[in-house]
Design a protein around this motif. Structure first.
Motif: not given
Length: 296
Positions: A278-296
């Motif tokens: 659960r913690g690993r998936v939450a961290a991966q989701a956070a990384e993806i969310s940060t990555l999306m900042d560059a595109y939005m």
């Protein structure tokens, strides 16, 4: 970038959209079991020595437990939610973009929900005379026969209208004006359509971003409590986005692929039971969310 080059890009995009998408509009009609009672409203304001515009009394024309009536409107809301989910925003007139790649799924979903809506309507029409008799008791002296359509008329109060139109092209604009004025108007149309396309693309990004951020929020909690829809919703979006990505946004597709690889490999129960996963998936989701900042 020159205006000529911008217009060439815009027109190419619009031609592409004309071949890959259509516009669709949805209207859901339904009788509203409420009625403004002017007589009662006046009696209330006179009793309280208030001004005539102090309030309005609206009667409920059916009993509160009119389940057959509520079922019709519930099915209408489900259809409207499906319509918004399966299409992209286009204009302020309520029309939305339906990519041809999503037409079959959309048409099948609408057909299914429309059939259910019709069945619920039929059930309400059979129940309508009884509900009307119950309302007569409920409302007492406020009951007014004129507030209630005949059963034969009521059938026409409910319905679903679906309008499908070809995607417009600015070059289709032809009127008897000077060439310079037609060019200016076409340019305005192209620029407005470009803004609408950008808004449609932004809508897809926002849907995915909200699902990812929700996963970060829910999976970061130590108790591991969340609904199955947390994973189900992002799975549904991952399946839907390729059919709605009518502008062929490669960055959106890249983020979608990352979500699929990182956020949907574990079942909801696995995420609840294993705090490490659960913690690993939450961290991966956070990384993806940060990555999306560059595109939005």
């Amino acid at each position: 970038m020159s205006s000529a080059f911008f217009l060439e890009i815009t027109m190419n995009q619009q031609t592409n959209l004309h071949n890959k998408a259509m516009l669709v509009g949805l209207a859901i009609r339904g009788w509203q079991a409420r009625k403004y009672d002017k007589k009662i409203s006046l009696e209330v304001v006179e009793k309280h020595s208030a001004s005539s515009d102090a309030g309005r009394f609206n009667k409920h024309l059916l009993p509160g437990a009119a389940e057959s009536y509520e079922a019709v409107h519930k099915k209408g809301r489900e259809l409207r939610a499906f319509y918004y989910e399966q299409t992209l925003p286009w204009s302020k007139d309520g029309q939305r973009i339906l990519p041809t790649s999503n037409y079959e799924q959309f048409a099948e979903g609408v057909r299914k929900l429309r059939n259910q809506y019709d069945l619920e309507t039929d059930a309400f029409l059979r129940d309508y005379p009884r509900l009307k008799d119950d309302a007569r008791v409920l409302l007492g002296s406020m009951f007014n026969e004129m507030d209630y359509p005949l059963t034969s008329e009521m059938a026409f109060k409910f319905g679903i209208d679906l309008e499908i139109l070809p995607f417009p092209l600015a070059e289709d604009f032809r009127v008897n004006l000077a060439d310079s004025e037609i060019t200016r108007i076409r340019k305005d149309i192209e620029q407005r359509m470009q803004r609408e396309m950008e808004q449609a693309n932004k809508d897809l990004w926002n849907r995915l971003r909200n699902a990812v951020d929700n996963m970060v929020l829910r999976l970061s909690k130590p108790d591991g409590k969340f609904h199955d829809t947390l994973v189900g919703n992002i799975n549904d979006l991952i399946d839907l986005i390729p059919r709605l990505n009518v502008t062929d946004d490669k960055q959106l597709e890249d983020i979608r692929a990352k979500c699929k690889a990182a956020l949907t490999v574990h079942s909801p129960q696995q995420l609840r039971d294993d705090s490490i996963i659960r913690g690993r998936v939450a961290a991966q989701a956070a990384e993806i969310s940060t990555l999306m900042d560059a595109y939005m």
